[in-house]
Design a protein around this motif. Sequence first.
Motif, PDB file in Angstrom:
ATOM      1  N   PRO A  51     -17.527 -13.497   0.434  1.00 23.83           N
ATOM      2  CA  PRO A  51     -18.835 -12.886   0.631  1.00 23.83           C
ATOM      3  C   PRO A  51     -19.671 -13.698   1.603  1.00 23.83           C
ATOM      4  CG  PRO A  51     -18.769 -14.095  -1.433  1.00 23.83           C
ATOM      5  CD  PRO A  51     -17.367 -14.093  -0.876  1.00 23.83           C
ATOM      6  N   PRO A  52     -20.672 -13.100   2.238  1.00 19.64           N
ATOM      7  CA  PRO A  52     -21.521 -13.853   3.164  1.00 19.64           C
ATOM      8  C   PRO A  52     -22.265 -14.955   2.430  1.00 19.64           C
ATOM      9  CG  PRO A  52     -22.471 -11.710   2.648  1.00 19.64           C
ATOM     10  CD  PRO A  52     -21.084 -11.702   2.098  1.00 19.64           C
ATOM     11  N   SER A  53     -22.561 -16.036   3.131  1.00 18.50           N
ATOM     12  CA  SER A  53     -23.273 -17.146   2.507  1.00 18.50           C
ATOM     13  C   SER A  53     -24.693 -16.731   2.162  1.00 18.50           C
ATOM     14  CB  SER A  53     -23.291 -18.349   3.445  1.00 18.50           C
ATOM     15  OG  SER A  53     -23.925 -18.001   4.668  1.00 18.50           O
ATOM     16  N   SER A  54     -25.202 -17.297   1.094  1.00 13.06           N
ATOM     17  CA  SER A  54     -26.538 -16.920   0.632  1.00 13.06           C
ATOM     18  C   SER A  54     -27.595 -17.467   1.577  1.00 13.06           C
ATOM     19  CB  SER A  54     -26.765 -17.450  -0.780  1.00 13.06           C
ATOM     20  OG  SER A  54     -26.705 -18.861  -0.797  1.00 13.06           O
ATOM     21  N   LEU A  55     -28.690 -16.712   1.702  1.00 13.54           N
ATOM     22  CA  LEU A  55     -29.789 -17.103   2.583  1.00 13.54           C
ATOM     23  C   LEU A  55     -30.932 -17.706   1.787  1.00 13.54           C
ATOM     24  CD1 LEU A  55     -30.707 -16.860   5.615  1.00 13.54           C
ATOM     25  CD2 LEU A  55     -31.890 -14.791   4.926  1.00 13.54           C
ATOM     26  N   GLY A  56     -31.139 -17.209   0.585  1.00 15.38           N
ATOM     27  CA  GLY A  56     -32.236 -17.696  -0.237  1.00 15.38           C
ATOM     28  C   GLY A  56     -32.164 -17.129  -1.642  1.00 15.38           C
ATOM     29  N   THR A  57     -33.217 -17.395  -2.404  1.00 17.08           N
ATOM     30  CA  THR A  57     -33.281 -16.978  -3.808  1.00 17.08           C
ATOM     31  C   THR A  57     -34.652 -16.393  -4.099  1.00 17.08           C
ATOM     32  OG1 THR A  57     -31.781 -18.793  -4.398  1.00 17.08           O
ATOM     33  CG2 THR A  57     -32.986 -17.749  -6.188  1.00 17.08           C
ATOM     34  N   VAL A  58     -34.677 -15.319  -4.860  1.00 18.40           N
ATOM     35  CA  VAL A  58     -35.945 -14.723  -5.293  1.00 18.40           C
ATOM     36  C   VAL A  58     -36.551 -15.611  -6.375  1.00 18.40           C
ATOM     37  CG1 VAL A  58     -37.046 -12.739  -6.390  1.00 18.40           C
ATOM     38  CG2 VAL A  58     -35.188 -12.386  -4.736  1.00 18.40           C
ATOM     39  N   VAL A  59     -37.770 -16.101  -6.154  1.00 19.05           N
ATOM     40  CA  VAL A  59     -38.437 -16.962  -7.129  1.00 19.05           C
ATOM     41  C   VAL A  59     -39.580 -16.250  -7.835  1.00 19.05           C
ATOM     42  CG1 VAL A  59     -37.778 -19.097  -5.962  1.00 19.05           C
ATOM     43  CG2 VAL A  59     -39.904 -17.952  -5.315  1.00 19.05           C
ATOM     44  N   ALA A  64     -40.715  -5.043  -6.960  1.00 15.81           N
ATOM     45  CA  ALA A  64     -40.092  -5.312  -5.660  1.00 15.81           C
ATOM     46  C   ALA A  64     -38.621  -4.910  -5.713  1.00 15.81           C
ATOM     47  CB  ALA A  64     -40.228  -6.789  -5.306  1.00 15.81           C
ATOM     48  N   HIS A  65     -38.030  -4.763  -4.528  1.00 13.95           N
ATOM     49  CA  HIS A  65     -36.658  -4.279  -4.442  1.00 13.95           C
ATOM     50  C   HIS A  65     -35.876  -5.085  -3.401  1.00 13.95           C
ATOM     51  CE1 HIS A  65     -37.869  -0.653  -6.702  1.00 13.95           C
ATOM     52  NE2 HIS A  65     -38.986  -0.754  -5.998  1.00 13.95           N
ATOM     53  N   VAL A  66     -34.589  -5.265  -3.684  1.00 15.27           N
ATOM     54  CA  VAL A  66     -33.640  -5.784  -2.705  1.00 15.27           C
ATOM     55  C   VAL A  66     -32.706  -4.627  -2.385  1.00 15.27           C
ATOM     56  CG1 VAL A  66     -31.841  -7.461  -2.195  1.00 15.27           C
ATOM     57  CG2 VAL A  66     -33.765  -8.108  -3.660  1.00 15.27           C
ATOM     58  N   GLY A  67     -32.882  -4.037  -1.214  1.00 19.25           N
ATOM     59  CA  GLY A  67     -32.200  -2.785  -0.921  1.00 19.25           C
ATOM     60  C   GLY A  67     -32.748  -1.705  -1.840  1.00 19.25           C
ATOM     61  N   VAL A  73     -36.049 -12.345 -10.576  1.00 20.30           N
ATOM     62  CA  VAL A  73     -36.083 -13.787 -10.328  1.00 20.30           C
ATOM     63  C   VAL A  73     -34.671 -14.356 -10.475  1.00 20.30           C
ATOM     64  CG1 VAL A  73     -36.964 -15.996 -11.161  1.00 20.30           C
ATOM     65  CG2 VAL A  73     -38.465 -13.999 -11.090  1.00 20.30           C
ATOM     66  N   GLY A  74     -34.277 -15.162  -9.512  1.00 20.00           N
ATOM     67  CA  GLY A  74     -32.950 -15.760  -9.521  1.00 20.00           C
ATOM     68  C   GLY A  74     -31.937 -15.003  -8.691  1.00 20.00           C
ATOM     69  N   ALA A  75     -32.288 -13.790  -8.246  1.00 21.19           N
ATOM     70  CA  ALA A  75     -31.358 -13.006  -7.427  1.00 21.19           C
ATOM     71  C   ALA A  75     -31.141 -13.682  -6.081  1.00 21.19           C
ATOM     72  CB  ALA A  75     -31.897 -11.594  -7.220  1.00 21.19           C
ATOM     73  N   THR A  76     -29.908 -13.611  -5.587  1.00 22.80           N
ATOM     74  CA  THR A  76     -29.566 -14.209  -4.301  1.00 22.80           C
ATOM     75  C   THR A  76     -29.874 -13.244  -3.163  1.00 22.80           C
ATOM     76  OG1 THR A  76     -27.797 -15.502  -5.326  1.00 22.80           O
ATOM     77  CG2 THR A  76     -27.715 -15.252  -2.943  1.00 22.80           C
ATOM     78  N   VAL A  77     -30.465 -13.763  -2.112  1.00 20.79           N
ATOM     79  CA  VAL A  77     -30.766 -12.974  -0.915  1.00 20.79           C
ATOM     80  C   VAL A  77     -29.757 -13.363   0.164  1.00 20.79           C
ATOM     81  CG1 VAL A  77     -32.473 -12.446   0.864  1.00 20.79           C
ATOM     82  CG2 VAL A  77     -33.205 -12.846  -1.495  1.00 20.79           C
ATOM     83  N   PHE A  78     -29.078 -12.364   0.705  1.00 16.72           N
ATOM     84  CA  PHE A  78     -28.077 -12.597   1.744  1.00 16.72           C
ATOM     85  C   PHE A  78     -28.607 -12.120   3.104  1.00 16.72           C
ATOM     86  CE2 PHE A  78     -25.640 -12.120  -2.185  1.00 16.72           C
ATOM     87  CZ  PHE A  78     -24.826 -13.241  -2.137  1.00 16.72           C
ATOM     88  N   SER A  79     -27.992 -12.606   4.159  1.00 21.22           N
ATOM     89  CA  SER A  79     -28.343 -12.152   5.497  1.00 21.22           C
ATOM     90  C   SER A  79     -28.100 -10.649   5.598  1.00 21.22           C
ATOM     91  CB  SER A  79     -27.514 -12.896   6.530  1.00 21.22           C
ATOM     92  OG  SER A  79     -27.816 -12.456   7.832  1.00 21.22           O
ATOM     93  N   GLY A  80     -29.090  -9.918   6.075  1.00 18.91           N
ATOM     94  CA  GLY A  80     -28.992  -8.469   6.180  1.00 18.91           C
ATOM     95  C   GLY A  80     -29.675  -7.735   5.050  1.00 18.91           C
ATOM     96  N   VAL A  93     -39.564 -15.387  -1.812  1.00 20.74           N
ATOM     97  CA  VAL A  93     -38.206 -15.874  -1.612  1.00 20.74           C
ATOM     98  C   VAL A  93     -38.250 -17.320  -1.143  1.00 20.74           C
ATOM     99  CG1 VAL A  93     -36.082 -15.598  -0.264  1.00 20.74           C
ATOM    100  CG2 VAL A  93     -37.331 -13.585  -1.045  1.00 20.74           C
ATOM    101  N   ARG A  94     -37.406 -18.152  -1.745  1.00 28.51           N
ATOM    102  CA  ARG A  94     -37.225 -19.512  -1.251  1.00 28.51           C
ATOM    103  C   ARG A  94     -35.979 -19.525  -0.389  1.00 28.51           C
ATOM    104  NH1 ARG A  94     -37.118 -22.273  -5.780  1.00 28.51           N
ATOM    105  NH2 ARG A  94     -34.842 -22.228  -6.006  1.00 28.51           N
ATOM    106  N   ALA A  95     -36.120 -19.921   0.868  1.00 28.71           N
ATOM    107  CA  ALA A  95     -35.003 -19.938   1.813  1.00 28.71           C
ATOM    108  C   ALA A  95     -34.965 -21.287   2.506  1.00 28.71           C
ATOM    109  CB  ALA A  95     -35.144 -18.816   2.833  1.00 28.71           C
TER     110      ALA A  95
END
Length: 251
Positions: A51-59, A64-67, A73-80, A93-95
């Motif tokens: 999988p693509p490397s993680s970009l950050g984390t939802v703090v 709110a929505h990811v896609g 909280v704690g969800a991983t944010v990926f590039s794209g 997001v902490r990146a």
Amino acid sequence: MTRLRADRSTVTSRMSFLAVTSHNDCSSITKNILVLLVSFALLTRPVWAAPPSSLGTVVYADRAHVGAAQASVGATVFSGDRLSTEQTGSVQVRAGAARVLLSSASSATFAQEDVSPAATLTIGSATFSTANSKAFALHVASAVIRPNTNHPTIGQVTVLNAKELFVKSTRGSLSIAVEDDVREIPEGAAYRVVLDPNAPIPQGPRGAGTKGYGGAPVKAAKNRFIWYAVAVTAVVTYFRVTESLESPDRP
């Protein structure tokens, strides 16, 4: 005569043996090649399937929505990944060495840019805090806003329309660039930026956190964009400034 027949028989047997041996050798070589190919496929498959490397984390996440999925909280944010908020929502997001806050009714797509995280803001407002100049870059249309120094920096950007944005530096200085036209926004200053300098000056609503426009527009010699100094009041956000700038390792 008998000896001649025996010799012929011996020759025939040896030829048959050589033919069988050659066939076995070919089969062995083919099997070895197949084994190597299978081994190579097994070795490389984890790389292709990784999988693509993680970009950050939802703090922080509130409506709110990811896609299309609900952000948590704690969800991983990926590039794209595209993050968005509802009319009364927000997400942080902490990146790496940056934190990014999307306020209500906002949307941004995150990406890995060289060695730094970045995001493209399409609607709404984003506030970011950084520990150094390479920590984060925010794109809005053709403009790129990033920290100007390696000191702790807090900036806010609001999309007013397709050609206008509001940019404010709360702490430290910001750099705004449109192609080769690069300018600095000093700490405490704010500007309304028009990305198409040839367009008529709009008379739209004032930018978020503003209480009036100050003076004539400032034009650069390269004329990539024009900006207007804006008198600003304190901008209220959900950023915990003290916590977010405790140390360079925890922006």
